[in-house]
Scaffold this motif. Sequence first.
Motif, PDB file in Angstrom:
ATOM      1  N   LEU A   6      47.355   3.358 -11.005  1.00 36.02           N
ATOM      2  CA  LEU A   6      46.021   3.967 -11.052  1.00 36.02           C
ATOM      3  C   LEU A   6      46.076   5.305 -10.325  1.00 36.02           C
ATOM      4  CD1 LEU A   6      42.929   4.000 -11.527  1.00 36.02           C
ATOM      5  CD2 LEU A   6      42.706   2.677  -9.405  1.00 36.02           C
ATOM      6  N   VAL A   7      45.645   6.345 -11.018  1.00 35.35           N
ATOM      7  CA  VAL A   7      45.630   7.688 -10.430  1.00 35.35           C
ATOM      8  C   VAL A   7      44.181   8.099 -10.202  1.00 35.35           C
ATOM      9  CG1 VAL A   7      46.431  10.073 -10.681  1.00 35.35           C
ATOM     10  CG2 VAL A   7      47.701   8.230 -11.807  1.00 35.35           C
ATOM     11  N   ILE A   8      43.819   8.344  -8.945  1.00 35.48           N
ATOM     12  CA  ILE A   8      42.463   8.820  -8.632  1.00 35.48           C
ATOM     13  C   ILE A   8      42.602  10.297  -8.308  1.00 35.48           C
ATOM     14  CG2 ILE A   8      40.391   8.485  -7.228  1.00 35.48           C
ATOM     15  CD1 ILE A   8      41.417   5.623  -6.603  1.00 35.48           C
ATOM     16  N   GLU A   9      42.186  11.120  -9.226  1.00 31.34           N
ATOM     17  CA  GLU A   9      42.467  12.573  -9.158  1.00 31.34           C
ATOM     18  C   GLU A   9      41.390  13.321  -9.931  1.00 31.34           C
ATOM     19  OE1 GLU A   9      43.418  15.877  -8.581  1.00 31.34           O
ATOM     20  OE2 GLU A   9      45.422  15.070  -8.166  1.00 31.34           O
ATOM     21  N   ASP A  10      40.792  14.337  -9.316  1.00 33.00           N
ATOM     22  CA  ASP A  10      39.722  15.074  -9.990  1.00 33.00           C
ATOM     23  C   ASP A  10      40.200  16.362 -10.658  1.00 33.00           C
ATOM     24  OD1 ASP A  10      40.186  16.289  -7.495  1.00 33.00           O
ATOM     25  OD2 ASP A  10      38.188  17.180  -7.494  1.00 33.00           O
ATOM     26  N   ASN A  11      41.464  16.708 -10.467  1.00 35.06           N
ATOM     27  CA  ASN A  11      41.982  17.937 -11.072  1.00 35.06           C
ATOM     28  C   ASN A  11      42.708  17.608 -12.376  1.00 35.06           C
ATOM     29  OD1 ASN A  11      44.284  19.920 -11.564  1.00 35.06           O
ATOM     30  ND2 ASN A  11      43.024  21.045 -10.120  1.00 35.06           N
ATOM     31  N   ASP A  34      36.787  10.101  -9.660  1.00 30.15           N
ATOM     32  CA  ASP A  34      36.225  10.122  -8.310  1.00 30.15           C
ATOM     33  C   ASP A  34      36.445   8.770  -7.636  1.00 30.15           C
ATOM     34  OD1 ASP A  34      33.973   8.301  -8.807  1.00 30.15           O
ATOM     35  OD2 ASP A  34      33.073   9.938  -9.926  1.00 30.15           O
ATOM     36  N   GLY A  35      36.131   8.729  -6.354  1.00 30.43           N
ATOM     37  CA  GLY A  35      36.421   7.547  -5.562  1.00 30.43           C
ATOM     38  C   GLY A  35      35.686   6.307  -6.014  1.00 30.43           C
ATOM     39  N   LYS A  36      34.411   6.487  -6.354  1.00 31.00           N
ATOM     40  CA  LYS A  36      33.598   5.332  -6.742  1.00 31.00           C
ATOM     41  C   LYS A  36      34.192   4.658  -7.985  1.00 31.00           C
ATOM     42  CE  LYS A  36      28.807   4.091  -7.757  1.00 31.00           C
ATOM     43  NZ  LYS A  36      29.023   3.527  -9.111  1.00 31.00           N
ATOM     44  N   GLU A  37      34.486   5.479  -8.983  1.00 31.89           N
ATOM     45  CA  GLU A  37      35.070   4.969 -10.219  1.00 31.89           C
ATOM     46  C   GLU A  37      36.454   4.362  -9.921  1.00 31.89           C
ATOM     47  OE1 GLU A  37      35.550   8.053 -13.190  1.00 31.89           O
ATOM     48  OE2 GLU A  37      36.566   6.642 -14.529  1.00 31.89           O
ATOM     49  N   GLY A  38      37.195   5.023  -9.044  1.00 35.15           N
ATOM     50  CA  GLY A  38      38.539   4.553  -8.692  1.00 35.15           C
ATOM     51  C   GLY A  38      38.520   3.197  -8.013  1.00 35.15           C
ATOM     52  N   ILE A  39      37.568   3.001  -7.126  1.00 37.57           N
ATOM     53  CA  ILE A  39      37.452   1.732  -6.391  1.00 37.57           C
ATOM     54  C   ILE A  39      37.108   0.598  -7.355  1.00 37.57           C
ATOM     55  CG2 ILE A  39      36.029   0.509  -4.681  1.00 37.57           C
ATOM     56  CD1 ILE A  39      35.878   3.362  -3.247  1.00 37.57           C
ATOM     57  N   GLN A  55      41.458  15.349  -1.692  1.00 38.15           N
ATOM     58  CA  GLN A  55      40.269  16.184  -1.902  1.00 38.15           C
ATOM     59  C   GLN A  55      39.570  15.771  -3.186  1.00 38.15           C
ATOM     60  OE1 GLN A  55      42.605  19.890  -1.245  1.00 38.15           O
ATOM     61  NE2 GLN A  55      40.719  20.568  -0.280  1.00 38.15           N
ATOM     62  N   LEU A  56      38.565  14.916  -3.011  1.00 34.83           N
ATOM     63  CA  LEU A  56      37.804  14.393  -4.146  1.00 34.83           C
ATOM     64  C   LEU A  56      36.320  14.679  -3.926  1.00 34.83           C
ATOM     65  CD1 LEU A  56      39.457  10.852  -4.467  1.00 34.83           C
ATOM     66  CD2 LEU A  56      39.618  12.669  -6.168  1.00 34.83           C
ATOM     67  N   PRO A  57      35.534  14.766  -5.003  1.00 31.35           N
ATOM     68  CA  PRO A  57      34.098  14.978  -4.821  1.00 31.35           C
ATOM     69  C   PRO A  57      33.424  13.720  -4.241  1.00 31.35           C
ATOM     70  CG  PRO A  57      34.602  14.627  -7.141  1.00 31.35           C
ATOM     71  CD  PRO A  57      35.915  14.690  -6.415  1.00 31.35           C
ATOM     72  N   ILE A  58      32.321  13.910  -3.607  1.00 25.99           N
ATOM     73  CA  ILE A  58      31.464  12.859  -3.017  1.00 25.99           C
ATOM     74  C   ILE A  58      32.146  12.146  -1.837  1.00 25.99           C
ATOM     75  CG2 ILE A  58      29.877  10.906  -3.473  1.00 25.99           C
ATOM     76  CD1 ILE A  58      30.360  11.697  -6.557  1.00 25.99           C
ATOM     77  N   MET A  59      33.205  11.397  -2.148  1.00 25.47           N
ATOM     78  CA  MET A  59      33.910  10.595  -1.149  1.00 25.47           C
ATOM     79  C   MET A  59      35.325  11.151  -1.058  1.00 25.47           C
ATOM     80  SD  MET A  59      33.729   6.627  -2.069  1.00 25.47           S
ATOM     81  CE  MET A  59      34.119   5.479  -0.815  1.00 25.47           C
ATOM     82  N   LYS A  67      38.020   1.986   1.845  1.00 25.29           N
ATOM     83  CA  LYS A  67      37.255   1.086   0.967  1.00 25.29           C
ATOM     84  C   LYS A  67      38.210   0.199   0.147  1.00 25.29           C
ATOM     85  CE  LYS A  67      32.996   0.204   0.070  1.00 25.29           C
ATOM     86  NZ  LYS A  67      32.123  -0.239   1.166  1.00 25.29           N
ATOM     87  N   LEU A  68      39.275   0.778  -0.348  1.00 24.91           N
ATOM     88  CA  LEU A  68      40.247   0.004  -1.145  1.00 24.91           C
ATOM     89  C   LEU A  68      40.860  -1.104  -0.296  1.00 24.91           C
ATOM     90  CD1 LEU A  68      42.112   2.909  -3.000  1.00 24.91           C
ATOM     91  CD2 LEU A  68      40.700   1.149  -4.099  1.00 24.91           C
TER      92      LEU A  68
END
Length: 130
Positions: A6-11, A34-39, A55-59, A67-68
Amino acid sequence: MKGKILVIEDNEQNLYLIRYILEDCDYEVFSAWDGKEGIELAASLLPDLILLDIQLPIMDGYAVARKLRENRDLADTPIVAVTSYAMPGDREKAMEAGCSGYIEKPIDPDTFEVQVGKYLSMKVNKERRQ
Ligand code: MN
């Protein structure tokens, strides 16, 4: 397939490169912006490894890592921080938040898979011991 990542990445460009390298190496790649979707995705997928942009938006990535780690099912999942923040203390901050390690941006296509493989084997070793 060698494993689910799973890659949590906004770029978009970073995600494209990561996906390209890992799919070429026969990993199954899932992504969140984003973090919420990633979690949420991590909880349903239970991936073998999580690559986490800091460096992610919101969280930010530190909050996401914490959180994970609250999810028992993900307690042993390697979480690897991926960040261009080469600031002193950043690595420590990522480890404190629950990350298993750190890969620096820009991503080096020649070494990226080896680095990812090293973190994936952490989990495999742990499972063998049980
Ligand atoms: Mn980012």
